[in-house]
Scaffold this motif. Structure first.
Motif, mmCIF file in Angstrom:
data_model
loop_
_atom_site.group_PDB
_atom_site.id
_atom_site.type_symbol
_atom_site.label_atom_id
_atom_site.label_comp_id
_atom_site.label_asym_id
_atom_site.label_seq_id
_atom_site.Cartn_x
_atom_site.Cartn_y
_atom_site.Cartn_z
ATOM 1 N N GLU A 16 0.831 -1.203 0.000
ATOM 2 C CA GLU A 16 0.000 0.000 0.000
ATOM 3 C C GLU A 16 0.866 1.253 0.000
ATOM 4 O O GLU A 16 0.566 2.243 -0.683
ATOM 5 N N GLN A 17 1.979 1.218 0.748
ATOM 6 C CA GLN A 17 2.888 2.363 0.758
ATOM 7 C C GLN A 17 3.518 2.570 -0.609
ATOM 8 O O GLN A 17 3.672 3.708 -1.077
ATOM 9 N N ALA A 18 3.873 1.470 -1.279
ATOM 10 C CA ALA A 18 4.446 1.566 -2.621
ATOM 11 C C ALA A 18 3.440 2.158 -3.599
ATOM 12 O O ALA A 18 3.792 2.982 -4.451
ATOM 13 N N ARG A 19 2.168 1.737 -3.480
ATOM 14 C CA ARG A 19 1.131 2.294 -4.364
ATOM 15 C C ARG A 19 0.921 3.778 -4.103
ATOM 16 O O ARG A 19 0.757 4.574 -5.039
ATOM 17 N N GLU A 20 0.938 4.155 -2.808
ATOM 18 C CA GLU A 20 0.770 5.565 -2.463
ATOM 19 C C GLU A 20 1.954 6.387 -2.974
ATOM 20 O O GLU A 20 1.774 7.495 -3.508
ATOM 21 N N ASN A 21 3.161 5.871 -2.815
ATOM 22 C CA ASN A 21 4.337 6.567 -3.340
ATOM 23 C C ASN A 21 4.236 6.740 -4.848
ATOM 24 O O ASN A 21 4.565 7.810 -5.385
ATOM 25 N N ARG A 22 3.786 5.695 -5.528
ATOM 26 C CA ARG A 22 3.652 5.768 -6.986
ATOM 27 C C ARG A 22 2.647 6.846 -7.383
ATOM 28 O O ARG A 22 2.896 7.626 -8.303
ATOM 29 N N ARG A 23 1.513 6.903 -6.689
ATOM 30 C CA ARG A 23 0.504 7.922 -6.991
ATOM 31 C C ARG A 23 1.070 9.325 -6.786
ATOM 32 O O ARG A 23 0.841 10.224 -7.608
ATOM 33 N N ARG A 24 1.811 9.510 -5.696
ATOM 34 C CA ARG A 24 2.373 10.826 -5.412
ATOM 35 C C ARG A 24 3.438 11.200 -6.429
ATOM 36 O O ARG A 24 3.521 12.368 -6.861
ATOM 37 N N ILE A 25 4.247 10.256 -6.827
ATOM 38 C CA ILE A 25 5.287 10.513 -7.832
ATOM 39 C C ILE A 25 4.647 10.896 -9.169
ATOM 40 O O ILE A 25 5.072 11.851 -9.829
ATOM 41 N N LEU A 26 3.625 10.159 -9.578
ATOM 42 C CA LEU A 26 2.964 10.452 -10.844
ATOM 43 C C LEU A 26 2.305 11.824 -10.829
ATOM 44 O O LEU A 26 2.380 12.573 -11.812
ATOM 45 N N ALA A 27 1.668 12.168 -9.720
ATOM 46 C CA ALA A 27 1.032 13.484 -9.623
ATOM 47 C C ALA A 27 2.069 14.601 -9.672
ATOM 48 O O ALA A 27 1.883 15.615 -10.356
ATOM 49 N N ALA A 28 3.170 14.418 -8.954
ATOM 50 C CA ALA A 28 4.232 15.422 -8.949
ATOM 51 C C ALA A 28 4.868 15.555 -10.324
ATOM 52 O O ALA A 28 5.102 16.676 -10.809
ATOM 53 N N ALA A 29 5.140 14.435 -10.962
ATOM 54 C CA ALA A 29 5.767 14.467 -12.288
ATOM 55 C C ALA A 29 4.851 15.119 -13.305
ATOM 56 O O ALA A 29 5.301 15.918 -14.149
ATOM 57 N N SER A 30 3.570 14.798 -13.245
ATOM 58 C CA SER A 30 2.625 15.394 -14.184
ATOM 59 C C SER A 30 2.623 16.914 -14.067
ATOM 60 O O SER A 30 2.690 17.633 -15.078
ATOM 61 N N ALA A 31 2.580 17.416 -12.843
ATOM 62 C CA ALA A 31 2.575 18.867 -12.636
ATOM 63 C C ALA A 31 3.879 19.504 -13.104
ATOM 64 O O ALA A 31 3.875 20.564 -13.756
ATOM 65 N N LEU A 32 4.998 18.874 -12.796
ATOM 66 C CA LEU A 32 6.293 19.443 -13.180
ATOM 67 C C LEU A 32 6.521 19.399 -14.683
ATOM 68 O O LEU A 32 7.046 20.353 -15.272
ATOM 69 N N PHE A 33 6.150 18.296 -15.327
ATOM 70 C CA PHE A 33 6.292 18.211 -16.784
ATOM 71 C C PHE A 33 5.514 19.328 -17.465
ATOM 72 O O PHE A 33 5.983 19.946 -18.427
ATOM 73 N N ALA A 42 13.774 17.584 -13.464
ATOM 74 C CA ALA A 42 14.786 16.639 -12.980
ATOM 75 C C ALA A 42 14.156 15.677 -11.983
ATOM 76 O O ALA A 42 13.228 16.037 -11.254
ATOM 77 N N MET A 43 14.674 14.460 -11.960
ATOM 78 C CA MET A 43 14.124 13.455 -11.062
ATOM 79 C C MET A 43 14.196 13.871 -9.588
ATOM 80 O O MET A 43 13.255 13.611 -8.825
ATOM 81 N N PRO A 44 15.270 14.534 -9.125
ATOM 82 C CA PRO A 44 15.267 14.993 -7.732
ATOM 83 C C PRO A 44 14.136 15.971 -7.429
ATOM 84 O O PRO A 44 13.592 15.976 -6.320
ATOM 85 N N GLU A 45 13.775 16.804 -8.417
ATOM 86 C CA GLU A 45 12.644 17.714 -8.226
ATOM 87 C C GLU A 45 11.346 16.936 -8.057
ATOM 88 O O GLU A 45 10.491 17.305 -7.241
ATOM 89 N N VAL A 46 11.183 15.884 -8.850
ATOM 90 C CA VAL A 46 9.992 15.042 -8.739
ATOM 91 C C VAL A 46 9.936 14.417 -7.351
ATOM 92 O O VAL A 46 8.879 14.404 -6.699
ATOM 93 N N ALA A 47 11.071 13.906 -6.897
ATOM 94 C CA ALA A 47 11.122 13.281 -5.575
ATOM 95 C C ALA A 47 10.753 14.283 -4.483
ATOM 96 O O ALA A 47 9.965 13.964 -3.574
ATOM 97 N N LYS A 48 11.304 15.479 -4.557
ATOM 98 C CA LYS A 48 11.019 16.499 -3.555
ATOM 99 C C LYS A 48 9.541 16.862 -3.551
ATOM 100 O O LYS A 48 8.909 16.966 -2.482
ATOM 101 N N ALA A 49 8.961 17.059 -4.745
ATOM 102 C CA ALA A 49 7.548 17.422 -4.839
ATOM 103 C C ALA A 49 6.638 16.305 -4.345
ATOM 104 O O ALA A 49 5.555 16.554 -3.809
#
Length: 213
Positions: A16-33, A42-49
């Protein structure tokens, strides 16, 4: 007896934590892209967001191009569930419809609804492909997947018996694929300011005129 129960609990919690992390990463990446473009993100920016470590991002997505493809897939589907597009309800509705014009209308209603979110991601991949080999492969994969989808749609339309005489399945597929390209959205909506609804109606009329008797 407590041991196996605890292991099952821990495994479920980790999943469940992995799924939640994936959702947060995808949302952050979508906004940053969308905000900064593919090259500017940059990937570190995605991680931070996303509020996770860079290692977590790379564990879930091998590289930035893989992350872009995942953002595209989730945007098309509307969620991150493990259900292929072919298994979605709107596809079943189109397949069940006996009239070819109505099939195209149903498909274009769906496309016009998701285009404002999906087409910009496709265009990001297209533009990134010129400078990034990994992004070029993602863009090529997107094109192959759409060609396959239009192959199925072509067969569905031909089965109605309402396609113009003389058009082969490949002809219909290629016409649908061309009109479906994000370039149409780019030209009409992004450059000329058309609404998604007007864009959808244009594609509907163009596809009907091009492939149906």
């Amino acid at each position: 007896m407590d041991g196996p129960v605890k292991r099952r609990y821990d495994t479920s919690r980790r999943q469940e934590q992995a799924r939640e992390n994936r959702r947060r990463i995808l949302a952050a990446a979508s906004a940053l892209f969308r905000e900064k473009g593919y090259a500017g993100t940059a990937m570190p920016e995605v991680a931070k967001a996303a509020g996770v470590s860079v290692q977590t991002v790379y564990k879930a997505f091998a590289n930035k191009a893989t992350l872009l493809k995942a953002v595209f897939d989730v945007t098309v589907a509307g969620d991150d569930e493990d259900v292929p597009i072919a298994g979605r309800d709107f596809i079943a509705e189109i397949q069940a419809e006996p009239d070819a014009v109505r099939k195209i209308e149903l498909y274009l209603d769906h496309l016009a609804g998701i285009a404002p979110a999906v087409s910009p991601v496709q265009l990001l991949a297209r533009d990134a492909a010129a400078a990034d080999p990994a992004a070029a492969e993602v863009w090529a994969q997107m094109r192959r997947e759409m060609l396959l989808a239009m192959t199925y749609f072509s067969a569905d339309l031909l089965a109605t018996g309402q396609v113009k005489p003389g058009l082969t399945a490949d002809d219909v597929r290629d016409i649908l694929w061309t009109y479906h390209g994000p370039e149409q959205y780019e030209l009409l909506c992004l450059e000329r300011g058309w609404s998604p609804q007007r864009y959808g109606k244009f594609l509907r009329d163009a596809m009907v005129a091009a492939v149906l008797a």
